[in-house]
Scaffold this motif. Structure first.
Motif, PDB file in Angstrom:
ATOM      1  N   GLU A 139     -26.400 -22.382 -27.485  1.00  0.00           N
ATOM      2  CA  GLU A 139     -25.590 -20.907 -27.587  1.00  0.00           C
ATOM      3  C   GLU A 139     -26.105 -20.338 -28.833  1.00  0.00           C
ATOM      4  OE1 GLU A 139     -21.720 -22.533 -27.047  1.00  0.00           O
ATOM      5  OE2 GLU A 139     -22.054 -22.347 -24.711  1.00  0.00           O
ATOM      6  N   ARG A 140     -26.477 -21.237 -30.108  1.00  0.00           N
ATOM      7  CA  ARG A 140     -26.665 -20.361 -31.076  1.00  0.00           C
ATOM      8  C   ARG A 140     -27.842 -19.703 -31.201  1.00  0.00           C
ATOM      9  NH1 ARG A 140     -25.197 -25.480 -34.878  1.00  0.00           N
ATOM     10  NH2 ARG A 140     -25.871 -26.468 -32.832  1.00  0.00           N
ATOM     11  N   ASP A 200     -33.465 -35.807 -30.232  1.00  0.00           N
ATOM     12  CA  ASP A 200     -33.161 -34.650 -30.010  1.00  0.00           C
ATOM     13  C   ASP A 200     -34.405 -33.609 -29.809  1.00  0.00           C
ATOM     14  OD1 ASP A 200     -30.405 -34.797 -30.766  1.00  0.00           O
ATOM     15  OD2 ASP A 200     -30.911 -34.308 -32.742  1.00  0.00           O
ATOM     16  N   ALA A 201     -34.649 -33.033 -28.378  1.00  0.00           N
ATOM     17  CA  ALA A 201     -35.730 -32.272 -28.122  1.00  0.00           C
ATOM     18  C   ALA A 201     -35.899 -31.145 -29.028  1.00  0.00           C
ATOM     19  CB  ALA A 201     -35.412 -31.706 -26.502  1.00  0.00           C
ATOM     20  N   ALA A 202     -34.635 -30.733 -29.660  1.00  0.00           N
ATOM     21  CA  ALA A 202     -34.439 -29.719 -30.567  1.00  0.00           C
ATOM     22  C   ALA A 202     -35.152 -29.823 -31.918  1.00  0.00           C
ATOM     23  CB  ALA A 202     -33.037 -29.145 -30.666  1.00  0.00           C
ATOM     24  N   VAL A 231     -32.896 -36.206 -25.541  1.00  0.00           N
ATOM     25  CA  VAL A 231     -31.819 -35.281 -25.082  1.00  0.00           C
ATOM     26  C   VAL A 231     -32.190 -33.971 -25.303  1.00  0.00           C
ATOM     27  CG1 VAL A 231     -29.921 -36.764 -25.364  1.00  0.00           C
ATOM     28  CG2 VAL A 231     -30.652 -35.692 -26.991  1.00  0.00           C
ATOM     29  N   ALA A 232     -32.247 -33.364 -24.174  1.00  0.00           N
ATOM     30  CA  ALA A 232     -32.434 -31.812 -23.680  1.00  0.00           C
ATOM     31  C   ALA A 232     -31.621 -31.084 -23.084  1.00  0.00           C
ATOM     32  CB  ALA A 232     -33.976 -31.504 -23.366  1.00  0.00           C
ATOM     33  N   ALA A 233     -30.128 -31.646 -23.152  1.00  0.00           N
ATOM     34  CA  ALA A 233     -29.413 -30.956 -22.165  1.00  0.00           C
ATOM     35  C   ALA A 233     -28.291 -29.850 -22.826  1.00  0.00           C
ATOM     36  CB  ALA A 233     -28.471 -32.025 -21.540  1.00  0.00           C
ATOM     37  N   GLY A 234     -28.819 -29.502 -24.108  1.00  0.00           N
ATOM     38  CA  GLY A 234     -27.664 -28.583 -24.530  1.00  0.00           C
ATOM     39  C   GLY A 234     -27.955 -27.030 -24.245  1.00  0.00           C
ATOM     40  N   ARG A 235     -27.048 -26.573 -24.532  1.00  0.00           N
ATOM     41  CA  ARG A 235     -27.094 -25.028 -23.946  1.00  0.00           C
ATOM     42  C   ARG A 235     -27.820 -23.944 -24.816  1.00  0.00           C
ATOM     43  NH1 ARG A 235     -21.881 -25.734 -21.114  1.00  0.00           N
ATOM     44  NH2 ARG A 235     -20.711 -25.884 -22.918  1.00  0.00           N
ATOM     45  N   LYS A 274     -32.132 -24.258 -24.740  1.00  0.00           N
ATOM     46  CA  LYS A 274     -33.032 -24.148 -25.971  1.00  0.00           C
ATOM     47  C   LYS A 274     -34.238 -24.926 -25.475  1.00  0.00           C
ATOM     48  CE  LYS A 274     -31.293 -26.146 -29.675  1.00  0.00           C
ATOM     49  NZ  LYS A 274     -30.304 -26.430 -30.788  1.00  0.00           N
ATOM     50  N   SER A 300     -24.562 -36.810 -22.853  1.00  0.00           N
ATOM     51  CA  SER A 300     -25.941 -36.697 -22.469  1.00  0.00           C
ATOM     52  C   SER A 300     -26.563 -38.150 -22.750  1.00  0.00           C
ATOM     53  CB  SER A 300     -26.550 -35.362 -23.122  1.00  0.00           C
ATOM     54  OG  SER A 300     -25.950 -34.465 -22.741  1.00  0.00           O
ATOM     55  N   GLU A 326     -21.378 -32.703 -21.007  1.00  0.00           N
ATOM     56  CA  GLU A 326     -20.620 -31.731 -21.615  1.00  0.00           C
ATOM     57  C   GLU A 326     -21.088 -31.706 -23.175  1.00  0.00           C
ATOM     58  OE1 GLU A 326     -19.286 -29.312 -20.127  1.00  0.00           O
ATOM     59  OE2 GLU A 326     -18.895 -28.298 -22.275  1.00  0.00           O
ATOM     60  N   THR A 327     -21.103 -33.047 -23.969  1.00  0.00           N
ATOM     61  CA  THR A 327     -21.170 -33.288 -25.098  1.00  0.00           C
ATOM     62  C   THR A 327     -22.549 -33.917 -25.266  1.00  0.00           C
ATOM     63  OG1 THR A 327     -20.387 -35.251 -25.403  1.00  0.00           O
ATOM     64  CG2 THR A 327     -18.935 -33.277 -25.683  1.00  0.00           C
ATOM     65  N   ARG A 328     -23.293 -33.871 -26.364  1.00  0.00           N
ATOM     66  CA  ARG A 328     -24.432 -34.604 -26.736  1.00  0.00           C
ATOM     67  C   ARG A 328     -24.409 -36.155 -26.431  1.00  0.00           C
ATOM     68  NH1 ARG A 328     -27.050 -37.866 -30.403  1.00  0.00           N
ATOM     69  NH2 ARG A 328     -29.131 -37.243 -30.862  1.00  0.00           N
ATOM     70  N   LYS A 375     -34.161 -29.302 -36.941  1.00  0.00           N
ATOM     71  CA  LYS A 375     -33.703 -28.955 -35.847  1.00  0.00           C
ATOM     72  C   LYS A 375     -33.685 -27.610 -35.353  1.00  0.00           C
ATOM     73  CE  LYS A 375     -29.269 -29.465 -34.822  1.00  0.00           C
ATOM     74  NZ  LYS A 375     -28.154 -30.007 -34.287  1.00  0.00           N
TER      75      LYS A 375
END
Ligand code: CTP
Ligand code: MG
Length: 224
Positions: A14-15, A105-107, A8-12, A22, A86, A81-83, A210
């Motif tokens: 934001e932080r 998590d790709a993060a 999963v690499a679809a997050g924005r 990211k 995804s 929209e959310t993990r 992460k």
């Protein structure tokens, strides 16, 4: 046993606050996404990969996979929209005959064969899900809005959990079925637990940090 990984690499991000998601932040001199992709591709336990990319970033994500020679990547889908949304989108592309699904998590770029092995092993002993974790070392306090301590929480038995998280495909599909409300979940294991599944925690890895803020990028790049 066929094992599929959903990355999963679809997050924005934001932080992190960059001009891009990211997954495309620079880790050293390449996009962050390249590192976990390369590691999953090389992992002998993983048979296939589904990549979940941010909306509008599917093409660049596929390009990274191609540049890394990731022949195990069978699909790249748009995240939600959310993990959990995804993960659900990724799961739809996992073949029906997959027995086990790893969600990562790709993060957390520095996934290793050792941790994959540790999360897979207990599935054959009847666990529905297995997650890597680290025992909490710091003292934990519940703090109110004014900064005042409300409570010191006993940390015995408390673990901070990471990914990759491993599940039997059947368990993960049931937890993400259309009838299930995903909105409260912060990880896949939480959904499985809520559905009555048995989830085991095994030893994680501090290097599975992460990437959340700018400094984490340097830390993780230094550990490669
Ligand atoms: N993720 C996802 N789809 C979402 C939200 C998160 O695929 N809608 C993924 C992220 O890409 C990341 C992992 O889930 O690999 C963990 O999420 P997190 O660290 O929170 O990443 P972001 O949501 O991108 O970061 P932020 O919360 O700072 O916006
Ligand atoms: Mg997030």
């Amino acid at each position: 046993m066929s094992v599929w990984a959903i990355l999963v690499a679809a997050g924005r991000g934001e932080r992190l606050g960059l001009d891009r998601p990211k997954a495309f932040a620079k880790l050293g001199d390449e996009p962050l996404l390249a590192e976990p992709l390369r590691r999953l591709e090389a992992c002998p336990w993983v048979d296939g990969i589904v990549l979940v990319a941010p909306a509008g970033w599917e093409e660049p994500a596929i390009l990274v996979a191609e540049e890394e020679g990731c022949g195990k990547v069978h699909a790249c889908v748009t995240g939600g929209e959310t993990r959990s949304d995804s993960v659900r989108a990724g799961l739809a592309e996992v073949p029906a005959d997959a027995l086990v699904v790893l969600v990562h998590d790709a993060a957390r770029p520095l996934i290793s064969d050792e941790v994959v092995e540790r999360v897979l092993a207990p599935l054959s002993e009847g666990w529905d899900g297995v997650v890597p974790g680290l025992p909490v070392g710091d003292t934990l306090k519940r703090v109110g809005a004014d900064g005042g301590v409300e409570e010191t929480v006993a940390r015995d038995g408390l673990w901070a959990v990471q990914t990759p998280q491993a599940f039997t495909a059947e368990t993960l599909r049931r937890a993400h079925s259309p009838s299930n409300n995903l909105s409260q979940a912060t990880d896949c294991a939480g959904l499985v637990e809520a559905a009555g599944g048995r989830v085991k925690v095994v030893e994680g890895d501090p290097r599975l940090l992460k990437v959340t803020s700018e400094g984490d990028l340097g830390t993780v790049a230094g550990w490669r």
